[in-house]
Design a protein around this motif. Structure first.
Motif, mmCIF file in Angstrom:
data_model
loop_
_atom_site.group_PDB
_atom_site.id
_atom_site.type_symbol
_atom_site.label_atom_id
_atom_site.label_comp_id
_atom_site.label_asym_id
_atom_site.label_seq_id
_atom_site.Cartn_x
_atom_site.Cartn_y
_atom_site.Cartn_z
ATOM 1 N N PHE A 1 50.183 57.980 27.219
ATOM 2 C CA PHE A 1 49.588 57.744 28.515
ATOM 3 C C PHE A 1 49.666 56.272 28.928
ATOM 4 C CE2 PHE A 1 47.332 61.619 27.071
ATOM 5 C CZ PHE A 1 47.826 62.470 28.043
ATOM 6 N N ASP A 2 49.736 55.412 27.950
ATOM 7 C CA ASP A 2 49.798 53.981 28.232
ATOM 8 C C ASP A 2 51.207 53.426 28.087
ATOM 9 O OD1 ASP A 2 47.116 53.726 28.783
ATOM 10 O OD2 ASP A 2 46.569 53.320 26.704
ATOM 11 N N ALA A 3 52.203 54.275 28.189
ATOM 12 C CA ALA A 3 53.587 53.829 27.973
ATOM 13 C C ALA A 3 53.990 52.740 28.957
ATOM 14 C CB ALA A 3 54.545 55.011 28.075
ATOM 15 N N ARG A 4 53.595 52.885 30.216
ATOM 16 C CA ARG A 4 53.976 51.887 31.209
ATOM 17 C C ARG A 4 53.317 50.538 30.892
ATOM 18 N NH1 ARG A 4 56.675 52.545 35.699
ATOM 19 N NH2 ARG A 4 56.388 54.778 35.581
ATOM 20 N N ARG A 5 52.045 50.557 30.509
ATOM 21 C CA ARG A 5 51.359 49.302 30.171
ATOM 22 C C ARG A 5 51.958 48.684 28.911
ATOM 23 N NH1 ARG A 5 45.227 50.604 30.089
ATOM 24 N NH2 ARG A 5 45.314 48.791 28.732
ATOM 25 N N LEU A 6 52.278 49.516 27.941
ATOM 26 C CA LEU A 6 52.897 49.000 26.713
ATOM 27 C C LEU A 6 54.257 48.378 27.005
ATOM 28 C CD1 LEU A 6 52.056 51.755 24.096
ATOM 29 C CD2 LEU A 6 51.345 49.381 24.019
ATOM 30 N N SER A 7 55.057 49.063 27.802
ATOM 31 C CA SER A 7 56.391 48.522 28.104
ATOM 32 C C SER A 7 56.283 47.237 28.918
ATOM 33 C CB SER A 7 57.251 49.557 28.821
ATOM 34 O OG SER A 7 56.671 49.910 30.055
ATOM 35 N N ASN A 8 55.326 47.163 29.825
ATOM 36 C CA ASN A 8 55.132 45.917 30.575
ATOM 37 C C ASN A 8 54.691 44.790 29.650
ATOM 38 O OD1 ASN A 8 55.884 46.994 33.021
ATOM 39 N ND2 ASN A 8 53.794 47.538 33.616
ATOM 40 N N GLY A 9 53.842 45.099 28.678
ATOM 41 C CA GLY A 9 53.421 44.088 27.709
ATOM 42 C C GLY A 9 54.573 43.619 26.841
ATOM 43 N N LEU A 10 55.420 44.545 26.422
ATOM 44 C CA LEU A 10 56.590 44.155 25.632
ATOM 45 C C LEU A 10 57.573 43.352 26.475
ATOM 46 C CD1 LEU A 10 57.241 47.412 23.581
ATOM 47 C CD2 LEU A 10 56.465 45.211 22.703
ATOM 48 N N GLU B 1 67.517 41.636 32.672
ATOM 49 C CA GLU B 1 68.463 42.287 31.766
ATOM 50 C C GLU B 1 67.731 43.216 30.794
ATOM 51 O OE1 GLU B 1 71.517 40.825 28.322
ATOM 52 O OE2 GLU B 1 71.257 39.530 30.065
ATOM 53 N N ALA B 2 66.580 42.779 30.287
ATOM 54 C CA ALA B 2 65.795 43.616 29.375
ATOM 55 C C ALA B 2 65.273 44.853 30.094
ATOM 56 C CB ALA B 2 64.645 42.810 28.779
ATOM 57 N N LEU B 3 64.861 44.696 31.342
ATOM 58 C CA LEU B 3 64.381 45.834 32.116
ATOM 59 C C LEU B 3 65.507 46.841 32.358
ATOM 60 C CD1 LEU B 3 62.010 47.090 33.595
ATOM 61 C CD2 LEU B 3 62.694 45.809 35.618
ATOM 62 N N GLN B 4 66.691 46.340 32.676
ATOM 63 C CA GLN B 4 67.840 47.222 32.865
ATOM 64 C C GLN B 4 68.179 47.951 31.560
ATOM 65 O OE1 GLN B 4 71.538 45.250 33.708
ATOM 66 N NE2 GLN B 4 72.528 47.138 34.387
ATOM 67 N N PHE B 5 68.095 47.239 30.441
ATOM 68 C CA PHE B 5 68.355 47.837 29.130
ATOM 69 C C PHE B 5 67.368 48.976 28.865
ATOM 70 C CE2 PHE B 5 67.379 47.882 24.553
ATOM 71 C CZ PHE B 5 68.615 48.247 24.067
ATOM 72 N N CYS B 6 66.092 48.732 29.108
ATOM 73 C CA CYS B 6 65.066 49.756 28.880
ATOM 74 C C CYS B 6 65.262 50.957 29.804
ATOM 75 C CB CYS B 6 63.677 49.158 29.068
ATOM 76 S SG CYS B 6 63.229 47.993 27.781
ATOM 77 N N GLN B 7 65.650 50.701 31.038
ATOM 78 C CA GLN B 7 65.865 51.793 31.982
ATOM 79 C C GLN B 7 67.054 52.659 31.584
ATOM 80 O OE1 GLN B 7 66.160 49.591 35.630
ATOM 81 N NE2 GLN B 7 63.967 49.717 36.039
ATOM 82 N N ARG B 8 68.040 52.075 30.942
ATOM 83 C CA ARG B 8 69.197 52.852 30.478
ATOM 84 C C ARG B 8 68.892 53.579 29.174
ATOM 85 N NH1 ARG B 8 74.608 49.380 31.278
ATOM 86 N NH2 ARG B 8 75.618 51.317 31.866
ATOM 87 N N TRP C 1 56.801 41.415 28.844
ATOM 88 C CA TRP C 1 56.209 40.091 29.018
ATOM 89 C C TRP C 1 56.610 39.147 27.886
ATOM 90 C CZ3 TRP C 1 52.439 37.416 26.181
ATOM 91 C CH2 TRP C 1 51.945 36.274 26.805
ATOM 92 N N MET C 2 56.885 39.707 26.703
ATOM 93 C CA MET C 2 57.267 38.875 25.552
ATOM 94 C C MET C 2 58.701 38.363 25.664
ATOM 95 S SD MET C 2 55.224 40.816 22.429
ATOM 96 C CE MET C 2 56.676 41.417 21.747
ATOM 97 N N VAL C 3 59.486 38.955 26.548
ATOM 98 C CA VAL C 3 60.855 38.511 26.759
ATOM 99 C C VAL C 3 60.825 37.308 27.702
ATOM 100 C CG1 VAL C 3 63.110 39.206 27.700
ATOM 101 C CG2 VAL C 3 61.726 40.847 26.429
ATOM 102 N N SER C 4 61.708 36.358 27.462
ATOM 103 C CA SER C 4 61.724 35.165 28.312
ATOM 104 C C SER C 4 61.980 35.575 29.765
ATOM 105 C CB SER C 4 62.786 34.187 27.816
ATOM 106 O OG SER C 4 63.944 34.254 28.554
ATOM 107 N N PRO C 5 61.324 34.894 30.721
ATOM 108 C CA PRO C 5 61.469 35.276 32.131
ATOM 109 C C PRO C 5 62.918 35.321 32.606
ATOM 110 C CG PRO C 5 59.706 33.682 31.886
ATOM 111 C CD PRO C 5 60.379 33.794 30.538
ATOM 112 N N ARG C 6 63.753 34.487 32.046
ATOM 113 C CA ARG C 6 65.159 34.452 32.438
ATOM 114 C C ARG C 6 65.891 35.731 32.014
ATOM 115 N NH1 ARG C 6 69.124 30.157 29.737
ATOM 116 N NH2 ARG C 6 68.843 31.675 28.120
#
Length: 184
Positions: free
Chosen positions: A1-10, A21-28, A12-17
């Motif tokens: 149920f908290d998958a979206r919050r967990l993924s957003n938290g993870l 790319e990390a979001l695209q990777f997760c979406q694929r 956040w640990m990736v550098s903003p730059r």
């Protein structure tokens, strides 16, 4: 149920730059892993149904429904689960056996069930679910088991799928029509 919050938290640990790319990777990766885990559920259902047909309808063993459900659930535990379910059902079959032919019939059933799951249904379903050839699934299971034991078998295909998506994205970036080569 908290998958979206967990993924957003993870994320956040990736550098903003690197976040786009990390979001695209997760979406694929997400739909590929989802299909793989649906494939695992199908393997469990197949194991349960095939076990019930063999134990209850063909061999006529009492409590076949319970043994079939245990067989399906124990499919989730690589190596240990199938052995445990075969031994458990085998003990019941031996206890109810009227002759040696009943025991031999159980042995033939157990071998046929394992072959149908491990060499046929499992690799085909998991390979199609993840868009990976069945031989690659078998290789992942074997190499994961050799490297990390039971945990390696459980994690082998998801790790291979993650690597596949990462390499595909890297190759797309390096293509002439891609985003212009590797980032600095």
């Amino acid at each position: 149920f908290d998958a979206r919050r967990l993924s957003n938290g993870l994320l956040w640990m990736v550098s903003p730059r690197r976040r786009p790319e990390a979001l695209q990777f997760c979406q694929r990766l997400n739909p590929i892993l989802r299909r793989y885990f649906v494939g695992i559920v199908l393997v469990v259902l197949y194991a349960s149904i095939a076990a019930y047909i063999g134990l209850g309808l063909v061999l006529g063993i009492h409590h076949a429904l319970l043994l079939a459900a245990l067989t399906g659930l124990l499919e989730l535990l690589p190596l240990i689960g199938p052995v445990a379910s075969a031994v458990l059902a085998g003990l019941v079959a031996v206890r109810e056996a009227a002759s040696v032919s009943n025991i031999l019939a159980y042995i033939v059933y157990a071998i046929a069930l394992r072959l149908s799951i491990d060499q046929f249904f499992g690799p085909i379903v998991l390979g199609r679910a993840a868009h990976v050839r069945p031989v690659v699934v078998l290789f992942c299971f074997l190499s994961g088991g050799i490297l990390l034991g039971v945990a390696g078998i459980v994690l082998a295909v998801p790790v291979a799928l993650t690597i596949k998506v990462a390499l595909t994205m890297r190759n797309e970036r390096l293509q002439p029509g891609g985003s212009g080569g590797a980032p600095a």
